[in-house]
Design a protein around this motif. Structure first.
Motif, PDB file in Angstrom:
ATOM      1  N   GLU A 154      31.922  32.729  44.747  1.00  0.00           N
ATOM      2  CA  GLU A 154      30.619  32.128  44.412  1.00  0.00           C
ATOM      3  C   GLU A 154      29.484  33.125  44.714  1.00  0.00           C
ATOM      4  N   PHE A 155      29.572  33.767  45.869  1.00  0.00           N
ATOM      5  CA  PHE A 155      28.569  34.762  46.275  1.00  0.00           C
ATOM      6  C   PHE A 155      28.506  35.887  45.247  1.00  0.00           C
ATOM      7  N   ALA A 156      29.664  36.376  44.832  1.00  0.00           N
ATOM      8  CA  ALA A 156      29.729  37.508  43.899  1.00  0.00           C
ATOM      9  C   ALA A 156      29.136  37.128  42.539  1.00  0.00           C
ATOM     10  N   PHE A 157      29.506  35.966  42.035  1.00  0.00           N
ATOM     11  CA  PHE A 157      28.980  35.560  40.727  1.00  0.00           C
ATOM     12  C   PHE A 157      27.467  35.343  40.792  1.00  0.00           C
ATOM     13  N   LYS A 158      27.008  34.749  41.894  1.00  0.00           N
ATOM     14  CA  LYS A 158      25.560  34.525  42.042  1.00  0.00           C
ATOM     15  C   LYS A 158      24.812  35.858  42.079  1.00  0.00           C
ATOM     16  N   TRP A 159      25.345  36.798  42.878  1.00  0.00           N
ATOM     17  CA  TRP A 159      24.708  38.125  43.004  1.00  0.00           C
ATOM     18  C   TRP A 159      24.717  38.819  41.648  1.00  0.00           C
ATOM     19  N   ALA A 160      25.852  38.745  40.965  1.00  0.00           N
ATOM     20  CA  ALA A 160      25.992  39.404  39.660  1.00  0.00           C
ATOM     21  C   ALA A 160      24.985  38.836  38.665  1.00  0.00           C
ATOM     22  N   LYS A 161      24.874  37.523  38.658  1.00  0.00           N
ATOM     23  CA  LYS A 161      23.959  36.878  37.718  1.00  0.00           C
ATOM     24  C   LYS A 161      22.508  37.278  38.026  1.00  0.00           C
ATOM     25  N   ALA A 162      22.155  37.268  39.308  1.00  0.00           N
ATOM     26  CA  ALA A 162      20.785  37.599  39.701  1.00  0.00           C
ATOM     27  C   ALA A 162      20.435  39.053  39.409  1.00  0.00           C
ATOM     28  N   ASN A 163      21.442  39.908  39.320  1.00  0.00           N
ATOM     29  CA  ASN A 163      21.186  41.340  39.140  1.00  0.00           C
ATOM     30  C   ASN A 163      21.646  41.866  37.782  1.00  0.00           C
ATOM     31  N   GLY A 164      21.862  40.952  36.853  1.00  0.00           N
ATOM     32  CA  GLY A 164      22.153  41.350  35.476  1.00  0.00           C
ATOM     33  C   GLY A 164      23.490  42.038  35.279  1.00  0.00           C
ATOM     34  N   ARG A 165      24.444  41.781  36.162  1.00  0.00           N
ATOM     35  CA  ARG A 165      25.769  42.393  35.983  1.00  0.00           C
ATOM     36  C   ARG A 165      26.560  41.563  34.966  1.00  0.00           C
ATOM     37  N   LYS A 166      27.484  42.235  34.277  1.00  0.00           N
ATOM     38  CA  LYS A 166      28.110  41.607  33.111  1.00  0.00           C
ATOM     39  C   LYS A 166      29.554  41.172  33.324  1.00  0.00           C
ATOM     40  N   LYS A 167      30.253  41.808  34.267  1.00  0.00           N
ATOM     41  CA  LYS A 167      31.709  41.614  34.312  1.00  0.00           C
ATOM     42  C   LYS A 167      32.195  41.599  35.761  1.00  0.00           C
ATOM     43  N   ILE A 168      33.043  40.632  36.100  1.00  0.00           N
ATOM     44  CA  ILE A 168      33.618  40.586  37.444  1.00  0.00           C
ATOM     45  C   ILE A 168      35.136  40.469  37.347  1.00  0.00           C
ATOM     46  N   TYR A 169      35.825  41.319  38.083  1.00  0.00           N
ATOM     47  CA  TYR A 169      37.279  41.223  38.150  1.00  0.00           C
ATOM     48  C   TYR A 169      37.706  40.895  39.574  1.00  0.00           C
ATOM     49  N   CYS A 170      38.730  40.043  39.667  1.00  0.00           N
ATOM     50  CA  CYS A 170      39.334  39.713  40.953  1.00  0.00           C
ATOM     51  C   CYS A 170      40.521  40.655  41.171  1.00  0.00           C
ATOM     52  N   VAL A 171      40.554  41.314  42.308  1.00  0.00           N
ATOM     53  CA  VAL A 171      41.629  42.261  42.623  1.00  0.00           C
ATOM     54  C   VAL A 171      42.616  41.573  43.575  1.00  0.00           C
ATOM     55  N   HIS A 172      43.904  41.620  43.252  1.00  0.00           N
ATOM     56  CA  HIS A 172      44.865  40.837  44.035  1.00  0.00           C
ATOM     57  C   HIS A 172      46.272  41.411  43.916  1.00  0.00           C
ATOM     58  N   LYS A 173      47.187  40.785  44.611  1.00  0.00           N
ATOM     59  CA  LYS A 173      48.610  41.110  44.479  1.00  0.00           C
ATOM     60  C   LYS A 173      49.379  39.792  44.417  1.00  0.00           C
ATOM     61  N   ALA A 174      48.863  38.903  43.560  1.00  0.00           N
ATOM     62  CA  ALA A 174      49.413  37.551  43.503  1.00  0.00           C
ATOM     63  C   ALA A 174      50.789  37.514  42.834  1.00  0.00           C
ATOM     64  N   ASN A 175      51.185  38.614  42.212  1.00  0.00           N
ATOM     65  CA  ASN A 175      52.546  38.653  41.656  1.00  0.00           C
ATOM     66  C   ASN A 175      53.593  38.711  42.770  1.00  0.00           C
ATOM     67  N   ILE A 176      53.203  39.222  43.928  1.00  0.00           N
ATOM     68  CA  ILE A 176      54.119  39.297  45.075  1.00  0.00           C
ATOM     69  C   ILE A 176      53.736  38.259  46.127  1.00  0.00           C
ATOM     70  N   MET A 177      52.463  38.252  46.528  1.00  0.00           N
ATOM     71  CA  MET A 177      52.015  37.277  47.534  1.00  0.00           C
ATOM     72  C   MET A 177      51.433  36.078  46.814  1.00  0.00           C
ATOM     73  N   LYS A 178      52.362  35.241  46.332  1.00  0.00           N
ATOM     74  CA  LYS A 178      51.982  34.177  45.405  1.00  0.00           C
ATOM     75  C   LYS A 178      51.153  33.088  46.084  1.00  0.00           C
ATOM     76  N   MET A 179      51.397  32.849  47.355  1.00  0.00           N
ATOM     77  CA  MET A 179      50.641  31.804  48.064  1.00  0.00           C
ATOM     78  C   MET A 179      49.253  32.308  48.458  1.00  0.00           C
TER      79      MET A 179
END
Lengths: 338, 116
Positions: A154-179
């Motif tokens: 939520e913080f990231a999207f709010k900051w991005a919106k307020a500062n005119g950023r266009k794209k956000i990606y989530c970085v993860h390893k959910a293919n291995i650490m599924k929980m």
């Protein structure tokens, strides 16, 4: 002069005090009205107060709700806990904002990098839950929670919106650490639905590392759990000129602490040769947080000009200037432009 | 010729292991738990998401979830049977817990992290 701000200054240890003095010189010359309150933090406090983070320091930050911090030392393996992590825990500074933006005058092999990293700052393997579960097995609990994951997204999207950023990606390893990483990713996707104007997606952390070194310009904003964030933000700093120019902010709902992300370089302490730019650009971030855009722009422009001229730069960028001479050159440049 | 695994296994040292406490992971919607001394164990601290929430000051802004780590330290020399008694008493008091982790000292040094 506009509003007077009261900021807690935490010079830290090693080269921290000399760096912070140089940064204060520059910020004070920018036209912003700041009353600085100096407080202690770090290993140097241990002998005097028996703690890395004295109560007086905590109270000052709680009162002022904003601080600028120099580097502190984190013992490796044994010994005392990190003052940085303790600060984050005490004030619940859950968002570590780490911009990685090319400084035009520093030659890098890239044309454009402007990545904004949002690292979750309080959970993951940093929850300090470690056990020797047998005499030859150590275990660290990776703690990921729904509200902790949701609020950083939520913080990231709010900051991005307020500062005119266009794209956000989530970085993860959910293919291995599924929980654990799966929960982090689910929360991100839930938040992303509320911001249809911002492009969102996800990327596996190892692929993200590879993509960052091959084609960093493709990234805009990244949201990361704590451990990947710790590593990738330094990787991004390396892409744009190293930790010497990397700013950072630790932000909670009611408090923000701006700090350099490099170490305290104790072997250089007192030599006045280190580059104060990382704390300075953190200070610039702080000024923007305080809505002091004009002062922030003035310092940025002067700093770039001094770097461009290369006459008064520190040894790490090919010069011979001391910390103070570099800072004074920025101050002089601001006065020149005024 | 020994393999790397053989060489690694040969480095195992004999260490003195002593039970000194239990980390209990308690699930509750009622906020920070409060405990009296239970059997041979006394609560030393409670943390939530790794941040100490008891004893001492806790910021009202701190995000807490419904899962608390409660560290109980032994008040005397204890054996595994004392842990069983403790768990039984804790459950009878109505506490819902997800896991228990025994805390050991190895050669006198704690084999567990402190709380932030």
């Amino acid at each position: 002069m506009g509003t007077q701000h009261v900021v807690t200054m935490l010079p830290g240890e090693g080269t921290g005090p000399e760096i912070c003095e140089a940064v204060r010189l520059v910020i004070d010359a920018s036209g912003v009205d700041i009353k600085w309150e100096y407080e202690e933090i770090g290993l140097d406090c241990l002998d005097k107060h028996g703690t890395l983070l004295p109560d007086k320091t905590v109270q000052a930050i709680a009162r002022n709700k904003i601080a600028l911090k120099g580097p502190t030392t984190t013992p490796v393996g044994t010994g005392h806990k990190s003052a940085n992590v303790t600060l984050r825990k005490v004030f619940d500074l859950y968002a570590n904002v780490r911009p990685a933006k090319l400084i035009p005058v520093l030659k890098r092999p890239w044309d454009k990098i402007d990545i904004l990293n949002f690292r979750e700052n309080t959970e993951d393997c940093y929850a300090a839950i470690e056990h020797m579960v047998s005499d030859e097995v150590a275990q660290c609990l990776k703690v990921i929670t729904w509200p902790g994951s949701y609020r950083i997204a939520e913080f990231a999207f709010k900051w991005a919106k307020a500062n005119g950023r266009k794209k956000i990606y989530c970085v993860h390893k959910a293919n291995i650490m599924k929980m654990t990483d799966g929960l982090f990713l689910d929360a991100f996707r839930e938040v992303a639905k509320k911001y249809p104007d911002i492009e969102s997606g996800d990327i596996i952390v190892d692929n993200c590392c590879m993509q960052l070194v091959r084609n960093p310009a493709q990234f805009d904003c990244l949201v990361l759990p704590n451990l990947y964030g710790d590593i990738l933000t330094d990787l991004c700093a390396g892409l744009v000129g190293g930790l010497g120019f990397a700013p950072g902010a630790n932000v909670g709902d009611n408090c923000a602490i701006f700090e350099a992300v490099h170490g305290s370089a104790p072997k250089y302490a007192g030599l006045k040769k280190v580059n104060p730019s990382a704390v300075l650009v953190s200070g610039i971030m702080m000024l923007r947080w305080m809505k002091e855009e004009a002062a922030a722009d003035r310092i940025t422009k002067a700093m770039f000009a001094v770097l461009e001229e290369r006459k008064h730069v520190t040894y790490d960028v090919g010069g011979t200037a001391t910390t103070d001479e570099y800072a004074q050159a920025i101050v002089d440049k601001m006065h020149e432009k005024a | 010729m020994p393999t790397c695994t053989d060489i690694a296994k040969a480095t195992k040292k004999k260490r003195e292991i002593k039970l000194v406490g239990i980390d209990m992971y308690i699930i509750t919607e009622k906020g920070i738990p409060k405990f009296d001394e239970i059997g041979a164990f006394k609560c030393e601290f409670i943390s939530n998401r790794g941040t100490k929430v008891w004893p001492g000051f806790v910021s009202p802004d701190l995000l807490q979830v419904n899962w608390y780590r409660c560290r109980f330290m032994a008040t005397k020399n204890v054996q595994d049977a004392d842990v069983n008694t403790f768990l039984d008493a804790l459950t009878k008091k109505g506490w819902w817990w997800s896991a228990a982790q025994k805390l050991w000292n190895y050669d006198g040094e704690p084999g567990f992290s402190k709380a932030y």
